[in-house]
Design a protein around this motif. Structure first.
Motif, PDB file in Angstrom:
ATOM      1  N   ARG A 140       0.939  -1.370   0.093  1.00 32.46           N
ATOM      2  CA  ARG A 140       0.121  -0.067   0.046  1.00 32.46           C
ATOM      3  C   ARG A 140       1.027   1.315  -0.147  1.00 32.46           C
ATOM      4  NH1 ARG A 140      -3.258  -2.767  -1.511  1.00 32.46           N
ATOM      5  NH2 ARG A 140      -5.334  -3.386  -0.839  1.00 32.46           N
ATOM      6  N   PRO A 141       1.590   1.511  -0.975  1.00 37.23           N
ATOM      7  CA  PRO A 141       2.526   2.683  -1.018  1.00 37.23           C
ATOM      8  C   PRO A 141       1.766   3.975  -1.573  1.00 37.23           C
ATOM      9  CG  PRO A 141       2.873   1.472  -3.301  1.00 37.23           C
ATOM     10  CD  PRO A 141       1.647   0.663  -2.249  1.00 37.23           C
ATOM     11  N   MET A 142       0.874   4.316  -0.794  1.00 37.53           N
ATOM     12  CA  MET A 142       0.052   5.470  -1.094  1.00 37.53           C
ATOM     13  C   MET A 142       0.828   6.754  -1.298  1.00 37.53           C
ATOM     14  SD  MET A 142      -2.550   4.043  -1.911  1.00 37.53           S
ATOM     15  CE  MET A 142      -3.364   5.340  -2.580  1.00 37.53           C
ATOM     16  N   LEU A 143       1.921   6.964  -0.395  1.00 40.59           N
ATOM     17  CA  LEU A 143       2.705   8.015  -0.182  1.00 40.59           C
ATOM     18  C   LEU A 143       3.738   8.228  -1.387  1.00 40.59           C
ATOM     19  CD1 LEU A 143       3.619  10.770   1.421  1.00 40.59           C
ATOM     20  CD2 LEU A 143       5.210   9.448   2.832  1.00 40.59           C
ATOM     21  N   GLU A 144       4.289   7.175  -1.605  1.00 36.53           N
ATOM     22  CA  GLU A 144       5.318   7.070  -2.760  1.00 36.53           C
ATOM     23  C   GLU A 144       4.641   7.345  -3.985  1.00 36.53           C
ATOM     24  OE1 GLU A 144       4.784   4.868  -0.314  1.00 36.53           O
ATOM     25  OE2 GLU A 144       6.921   4.140   0.603  1.00 36.53           O
ATOM     26  N   LEU A 145       3.220   6.674  -4.184  1.00 35.79           N
ATOM     27  CA  LEU A 145       2.432   7.000  -5.372  1.00 35.79           C
ATOM     28  C   LEU A 145       2.084   8.665  -5.601  1.00 35.79           C
ATOM     29  CD1 LEU A 145      -0.001   4.211  -5.351  1.00 35.79           C
ATOM     30  CD2 LEU A 145       1.297   4.879  -7.266  1.00 35.79           C
ATOM     31  N   LEU A 146       1.680   9.151  -4.286  1.00 39.23           N
ATOM     32  CA  LEU A 146       1.447  10.466  -4.627  1.00 39.23           C
ATOM     33  C   LEU A 146       2.409  11.376  -4.826  1.00 39.23           C
ATOM     34  CD1 LEU A 146      -0.399  13.015  -4.018  1.00 39.23           C
ATOM     35  CD2 LEU A 146       0.171  12.906  -1.469  1.00 39.23           C
ATOM     36  N   SER A 147       3.896  11.107  -3.984  1.00 41.02           N
ATOM     37  CA  SER A 147       5.093  11.950  -4.229  1.00 41.02           C
ATOM     38  C   SER A 147       5.604  11.838  -5.684  1.00 41.02           C
ATOM     39  CB  SER A 147       6.023  11.622  -3.246  1.00 41.02           C
ATOM     40  OG  SER A 147       6.290  10.552  -3.131  1.00 41.02           O
ATOM     41  N   PHE A 148       5.541  10.448  -6.212  1.00 44.68           N
ATOM     42  CA  PHE A 148       6.009  10.175  -7.607  1.00 44.68           C
ATOM     43  C   PHE A 148       5.275  11.038  -8.581  1.00 44.68           C
ATOM     44  CE2 PHE A 148       6.230   7.703 -11.402  1.00 44.68           C
ATOM     45  CZ  PHE A 148       7.690   7.417 -11.494  1.00 44.68           C
ATOM     46  N   ASN A 149       3.745  10.829  -8.317  1.00 44.63           N
ATOM     47  CA  ASN A 149       3.004  11.555  -9.314  1.00 44.63           C
ATOM     48  C   ASN A 149       3.228  13.200  -9.334  1.00 44.63           C
ATOM     49  OD1 ASN A 149       1.466   9.797 -11.000  1.00 44.63           O
ATOM     50  ND2 ASN A 149       0.409   9.209  -9.109  1.00 44.63           N
ATOM     51  N   VAL A 150       3.490  13.680  -8.076  1.00 46.66           N
ATOM     52  CA  VAL A 150       3.836  15.144  -8.128  1.00 46.66           C
ATOM     53  C   VAL A 150       5.124  15.516  -8.730  1.00 46.66           C
ATOM     54  CG1 VAL A 150       4.197  16.954  -6.484  1.00 46.66           C
ATOM     55  CG2 VAL A 150       2.246  15.583  -6.187  1.00 46.66           C
ATOM     56  N   GLY A 151       6.294  14.785  -8.506  1.00 49.05           N
ATOM     57  CA  GLY A 151       7.268  14.729  -9.149  1.00 49.05           C
ATOM     58  C   GLY A 151       7.277  14.694 -10.649  1.00 49.05           C
ATOM     59  N   VAL A 152       6.421  13.753 -11.338  1.00 47.86           N
ATOM     60  CA  VAL A 152       6.298  13.616 -12.682  1.00 47.86           C
ATOM     61  C   VAL A 152       5.644  14.854 -13.248  1.00 47.86           C
ATOM     62  CG1 VAL A 152       5.020  12.494 -14.465  1.00 47.86           C
ATOM     63  CG2 VAL A 152       6.132  11.296 -12.856  1.00 47.86           C
ATOM     64  N   GLU A 153       4.478  15.527 -12.493  1.00 47.98           N
ATOM     65  CA  GLU A 153       3.748  16.711 -12.948  1.00 47.98           C
ATOM     66  C   GLU A 153       4.863  17.891 -12.969  1.00 47.98           C
ATOM     67  OE1 GLU A 153       0.190  19.395 -13.556  1.00 47.98           O
ATOM     68  OE2 GLU A 153       1.060  17.329 -14.234  1.00 47.98           O
ATOM     69  N   LEU A 154       5.526  18.022 -11.856  1.00 44.90           N
ATOM     70  CA  LEU A 154       6.452  19.043 -12.019  1.00 44.90           C
ATOM     71  C   LEU A 154       7.610  19.062 -12.990  1.00 44.90           C
ATOM     72  CD1 LEU A 154       7.395  19.310  -7.912  1.00 44.90           C
ATOM     73  CD2 LEU A 154       5.861  20.906  -9.562  1.00 44.90           C
ATOM     74  N   GLY A 155       7.859  17.799 -13.529  1.00 42.19           N
ATOM     75  CA  GLY A 155       8.979  17.427 -14.462  1.00 42.19           C
ATOM     76  C   GLY A 155       8.278  17.873 -16.023  1.00 42.19           C
ATOM     77  N   GLN A 156       6.927  17.334 -16.009  1.00 40.77           N
ATOM     78  CA  GLN A 156       6.221  17.734 -17.146  1.00 40.77           C
ATOM     79  C   GLN A 156       5.730  19.323 -17.454  1.00 40.77           C
ATOM     80  OE1 GLN A 156       3.368  13.790 -17.570  1.00 40.77           O
ATOM     81  NE2 GLN A 156       2.563  15.700 -16.392  1.00 40.77           N
TER      82      GLN A 156
END
Length: 199
Positions: A140-156
């Motif tokens: 249940r890696p919810m924090l990791e999923l959230l932060s990874f997606n935020v990182g992808v969004e910032l990169g995009q």
């Protein structure tokens, strides 16, 4: 370093990386019709894409959905080709000046945003293989999923910002026609996508 900042950086570097060139090419095709003054539309467009890929990234990472990696490898360049074809249709239409438009076009509820979200569903499955390798056996890696997606969004957002600035420099500085910019960037993205499909 906290878990959030670690996975934020991993998400950022995963998208802002030449090894993720298929996703970079998709962003190029996605932003090709827009110029710097359209930045609000571009942010809405990229965020729609992020919403789409966040859904399938989470579902695949949590083993809620199963998919064929080989099929996703084919579908990602297909999303680029379809986006490029839509750009070419747009390039064939006469450009409407702002003064000629009676009502302002919506920014959030638009067909391009809907398509970006749908295509994001496919790209999210492409991201999931990488993230699952990082997470190992976490259930249940919810924090990791959230932060990874935020990182992808910032990169995009950084990538599309650079694309818009490059376009601004060429359109204003070198007086390149907007239609020519659209055709060249779309043609480049289409050529890479077709190479991926046929390779």
């Amino acid at each position: 370093m906290s878990v959030f900042s670690t996975y934020l950086q991993l998400g950022f570097h995963h998208i802002f990386n030449l090894r993720a060139y298929d996703h970079l090419v998709f962003l190029l095709a996605l932003c090709a019709p827009y110029v710097l003054r359209d930045w609000r539309r571009v942010v809405a467009l990229v965020t729609s894409f992020t919403v789409g890929h966040s859904v399938t990234l989470a579902l695949a990472t949590l083993d809620v959905v199963q998919y064929s990696p080989q099929l996703i490898e084919v579908l990602i360049p297909v999303t680029i080709v379809l986006t490029c074809l839509l750009n070419l249709v747009r390039a064939g239409r006469p450009e409407t000046r702002p003064s000629e438009s009676r009502t302002p076009e919506p920014i959030l509820l638009t067909l391009p945003n809907l398509l970006a979200a749908i295509f994001g569903l496919i790209h999210g499955l492409g991201f999931s293989s990488y993230l699952r390798e990082l997470l190992g056996r976490q259930s249940r890696p919810m924090l990791e999923l959230l932060s990874f997606n935020v990182g992808v969004e910032l990169g995009q957002l950084l990538i599309v910002g650079l694309i818009l600035l490059l376009g601004f420099g060429l359109l204003r500085g070198l007086r390149v026609a907007r239609r020519d910019w659209l055709l060249v960037t779309t043609g480049a993205a289409l050529g890479i996508a077709l190479t991926l499909l046929l390779g």
